[in-house]
Design an enzyme around this catalytic site. Structure first.
Site, short mmCIF file in Angstrom:
data_model
loop_
_atom_site.label_atom_id
_atom_site.label_comp_id
_atom_site.label_asym_id
_atom_site.label_seq_id
_atom_site.Cartn_x
_atom_site.Cartn_y
_atom_site.Cartn_z
N GLY A 236 46.35 -59.34 39.84
CA GLY A 236 47.50 -58.98 39.02
C GLY A 236 47.92 -60.19 38.20
O GLY A 236 47.51 -61.31 38.52
N CYS B 215 42.18 -62.45 44.38
CA CYS B 215 42.91 -63.21 43.36
C CYS B 215 44.42 -63.20 43.66
O CYS B 215 44.85 -63.76 44.65
CB CYS B 215 42.57 -62.68 41.97
SG CYS B 215 43.05 -63.84 40.70
N TYR B 216 45.22 -62.50 42.85
CA TYR B 216 46.66 -62.46 43.15
C TYR B 216 46.89 -61.95 44.57
O TYR B 216 47.77 -62.44 45.28
CB TYR B 216 47.39 -61.54 42.15
CG TYR B 216 48.87 -61.42 42.44
CD1 TYR B 216 49.76 -62.38 41.99
CD2 TYR B 216 49.36 -60.36 43.21
CE1 TYR B 216 51.12 -62.29 42.28
CE2 TYR B 216 50.71 -60.26 43.51
CZ TYR B 216 51.58 -61.22 43.05
OH TYR B 216 52.92 -61.13 43.35
N HIS C 13 36.85 -62.63 41.61
CA HIS C 13 36.77 -61.17 41.58
C HIS C 13 35.39 -60.66 42.01
O HIS C 13 34.44 -60.73 41.22
CB HIS C 13 37.07 -60.66 40.16
CG HIS C 13 38.51 -60.86 39.79
ND1 HIS C 13 39.47 -59.93 40.09
CD2 HIS C 13 39.14 -61.88 39.19
CE1 HIS C 13 40.65 -60.37 39.67
NE2 HIS C 13 40.47 -61.56 39.11
N GLU D 73 34.53 -57.65 42.32
CA GLU D 73 34.27 -56.31 41.77
C GLU D 73 33.61 -56.33 40.40
O GLU D 73 33.11 -55.31 39.95
CB GLU D 73 35.58 -55.50 41.73
CG GLU D 73 36.63 -55.98 40.73
CD GLU D 73 37.50 -57.11 41.24
OE1 GLU D 73 37.10 -57.80 42.19
OE2 GLU D 73 38.59 -57.34 40.66
N SER E 47 39.13 -24.71 30.29
CA SER E 47 38.71 -25.00 28.91
C SER E 47 37.20 -24.93 28.75
O SER E 47 36.70 -24.92 27.63
CB SER E 47 39.18 -26.41 28.53
OG SER E 47 38.39 -27.37 29.19
N GLY E 48 36.50 -24.91 29.87
CA GLY E 48 35.04 -24.93 29.78
C GLY E 48 34.49 -26.33 29.91
O GLY E 48 33.30 -26.54 30.10
N GLY E 49 35.37 -27.34 29.79
CA GLY E 49 34.95 -28.73 29.98
C GLY E 49 34.78 -29.01 31.47
O GLY E 49 35.19 -28.20 32.32
N ASP F 178 36.19 -31.14 33.56
CA ASP F 178 37.33 -31.41 34.44
C ASP F 178 38.00 -30.13 34.91
O ASP F 178 38.17 -29.90 36.11
CB ASP F 178 38.37 -32.31 33.74
CG ASP F 178 37.75 -33.48 33.03
OD1 ASP F 178 36.55 -33.73 33.28
OD2 ASP F 178 38.44 -34.14 32.24
N SER F 179 38.36 -29.28 33.95
CA SER F 179 39.04 -28.06 34.37
C SER F 179 38.08 -27.14 35.11
O SER F 179 38.48 -26.40 36.01
CB SER F 179 39.71 -27.35 33.18
OG SER F 179 38.75 -26.87 32.28
N SER F 180 36.79 -27.19 34.77
CA SER F 180 35.83 -26.33 35.45
C SER F 180 35.70 -26.69 36.93
O SER F 180 35.70 -25.82 37.80
CB SER F 180 34.45 -26.45 34.81
OG SER F 180 34.51 -26.10 33.47
N LYS G 112 35.11 -39.83 36.00
CA LYS G 112 34.36 -38.77 35.33
C LYS G 112 32.97 -38.58 35.97
O LYS G 112 32.53 -37.45 36.20
CB LYS G 112 34.20 -39.10 33.86
CG LYS G 112 33.61 -37.97 33.07
CD LYS G 112 34.54 -37.62 31.95
CE LYS G 112 34.36 -36.27 31.37
NZ LYS G 112 35.60 -35.74 30.86
#
Ligand code: XMP
Length: 512
Positions: free
Chosen positions: A56, A83-84, A170, A172, A225-227, A229-231, A368
């Site tokens: 942070g 780190c922080y 870090h 990551e 929507s067919g995308g 995420d919503s699917s 995603k």
């Protein structure tokens, strides 16, 4: 969500917090991010079996720095401070943290001075990414200094009894090449996790959670929507509550060629889901008449979308829950434990907060690419799983100026040809997003025996990780040539084709 092996990352506002989550998940351990000021009771409710304190921009030496409940050190789970996060742990547990004389930023060489589990399998020297102004000067009681750098006398600390570890750098980021090994050591050697979290677990746990929340009677509605995420959200929900879920698919007249048919055949046909298809094209197009500004267009579409959705949802009667496919990057959990700020994009074609529904967002912890894995797990067709992102306001943001049925029809045909050729050339999955744009530029050409005055089609194709930044895709000339000849031959209103070679920034992905 209850999981036997679960890391909670406390977010102190670091720019890499999401990346930590990602790395942990790559190692097949479930994790969630919570704001640093989550109460101890809420944290315990999440049942973490390990904690990671993120980086942070704050300074523990200064008043008002972000601090977590010190009770976290008493709950008996391993803790990794980054780190922080390390500086805070050191300060909280009685060490000394001071502002460094020299800010350290970039790749640094680290020397391991004590072999601890965290460094298992690593050499004595390693390269690490540093980005800090403060330094731990003295490790807290019970801790040993286990690594140093030229500029940092305390680059890592460890209390092996309590299983508390701190890294000044870090692990990551890819600039710390052995960082993932350290995270893996933390999870598998120190926490003794088995790394068994998979998308199958995710599906099972999500379904259980949804059932618990919704009960045996509750009904839900989902804007499909067919995308991807919503699917995924809809199919998960359908698995959990079956026919008590109704999906609403609004055809706003701004969809791509064949999109509506595909959604109906996938969800109604294949998954046997209950879908209300709303043919609202003329309502939207008449509202868009004469509207030329991009923001104005978005507003018109967004507002009317809400109205149509509400109208249809009301017809369903007593529905308590609304399912949304919000993904993790869309949720910025800030300051307060409950605040979720949704990116402005997602309010467009999205729904207002004051709707009278309880929200269910089964994907709100996923990235995603993880949503894609869940989609595969749920048996969604490849076409949905790998479909390029498509904005809520649809083709309206790809027609510059006024949106008319004629322009939409040219754009729709052009887009279909482009996507077909990209798929044929085996490039579809290499590209984050590819589509046709209709800039509304008419120019003179020669077609057949005569002069034409016709449209230009622009191809936009980019590579990207998350849509926040993007590069233009180095398109093979032969595929460009093939697209070009098909466009001008098959669409009478087109006589010119150009390729957009702009990156984001300064351009955006969409043209509007
Ligand atoms: P820009 O054009 O801002 O787009 O570079 C970044 C990404 O966001 C998508 N996008 C949207 N997605 N609703 C969405 O769900 C929207 O209103 C919207 N506008 C842009 C865009 O396609 C790209 O992937």
């Amino acid at each position: 969500m209850g999981a036997a092996e679960k890391v909670v990352i406390l977010d102190f506002g670091g720019q890499y917090t999401q990346l930590i989550a990602r790395r942990v998940r790559e190692l097949k351990v479930y994790c969630e991010i919570k704001p640093y000021n989550v109460t101890l009771a809420e944290l315990l409710e999440a049942e973490p079996s390990a904690l990671i304190l993120s980086g942070g921009a704050g300074s523990v030496c200064k008043h008002g720095a972000p601090r977590c409940d010190e009770g976290i050190y008493g709950i008996g789970v391993p803790i990794l401070g980054i780190c922080y996060g390390m500086q805070l742990m050191a300060a909280d547990l009685g060490g000394i943290v001071k502002e460094a004389q020299k800010r350290e930023y970039g790749k640094t060489s680290i020397t391991i001075t004590k072999r601890v589990e965290l460094f298992k399998g690593l050499g004595e020297q390693l390269v690490a990414w540093m980005s800090h102004a403060d330094q731990v000067r003295e490790a807290p009681p019970g801790f040993a200094v286990v690594a140093v750098s030229d500029n940092t006398p305390v680059a890592a600390i460890a209390d092996e009894d309590r299983k508390f570890y701190g890294l000044q750098f870090h692990p990551e980021v890819i600039h710390t090449p052995q960082g993932q090994m350290m995270l893996s050591n933390f999870l598998f050697h120190i926490c003794r996790f088995s790394g068994s979290w998979t998308m199958e677990n995710f599906v099972e746990l999500s379904i259980r959670d949804i059932r618990e929340k919704v009960g045996d009677e509750g009904r839900a509605v989902c804007g499909l929507s067919g995308g991807i995420d919503s699917s995924v959200a809809a199919v998960l929900m359908h698995r959990a509550i079956g026919s008590r879920l109704t999906c609403i698919f609004v055809d706003h007249g701004l969809l791509r060629k064949g999109e509506k048919e595909q959604v109906i055949s996938t969800f109604e046909g294949h998954f046997n889901m209950d879908i209300v298809v709303v043919d609202a094209a003329s309502e939207f197009l008449s509202r868009l008449r004469g509207v030329t500004g991009p923001e104005e267009k978005r507003k018109v579409i967004g507002n009317h979308f809400i109205r149509v959705f509400e109208r249809e949802a009301q017809k369903l009667g007593d529905v308590e829950y609304l399912v949304q496919g919000t993904l993790y990057p869309d949720v910025i959990e800030s300051g307060t434990a409950t605040a979720a700020v949704i990116k402005s994009h997602h309010n467009v074609g999205g729904l207002p907060e004051d709707m009278d529904f309880k929200l269910i967002e089964p994907l709100r912890h996923l990235f995603k690419d993880e949503a894609r894995l869940v989609a595969q797990e749920l048996g969604l067709p490849e076409e949905v799983v790998w479909r390029h992102p498509f904005p809520g306001p649809g083709l309206a943001v790809r027609v510059l100026g006024e949106v008319t049925p004629e322009k939409l029809s040219v754009l729709r045909e052009a887009d279909a040809i482009i996507i077909e050729e990209i798929k044929k050339a085996g490039l579809y999955r290499k590209i984050w997003q590819a589509f046709a744009v209709l800039p509304g530029v008419l120019s003179v050409g020669v077609q057949g025996d005569g002069r034409s005055y016709a449209h230009t089609i622009v191809l936009r194709a980019v590579t990207s990780q998350d849509g926040m930044t993007a590069d233009w895709f180095p398109f093979p000339y032969d595929v460009l040539g093939q697209i070009s000849s098909r466009l001008v031959n098959e669409i009478a209103q087109v006589n010119r084709f150009v390729y957009d070679v702009s990156s984001k920034p300064p351009a955006t992905i969409e043209w509007e």
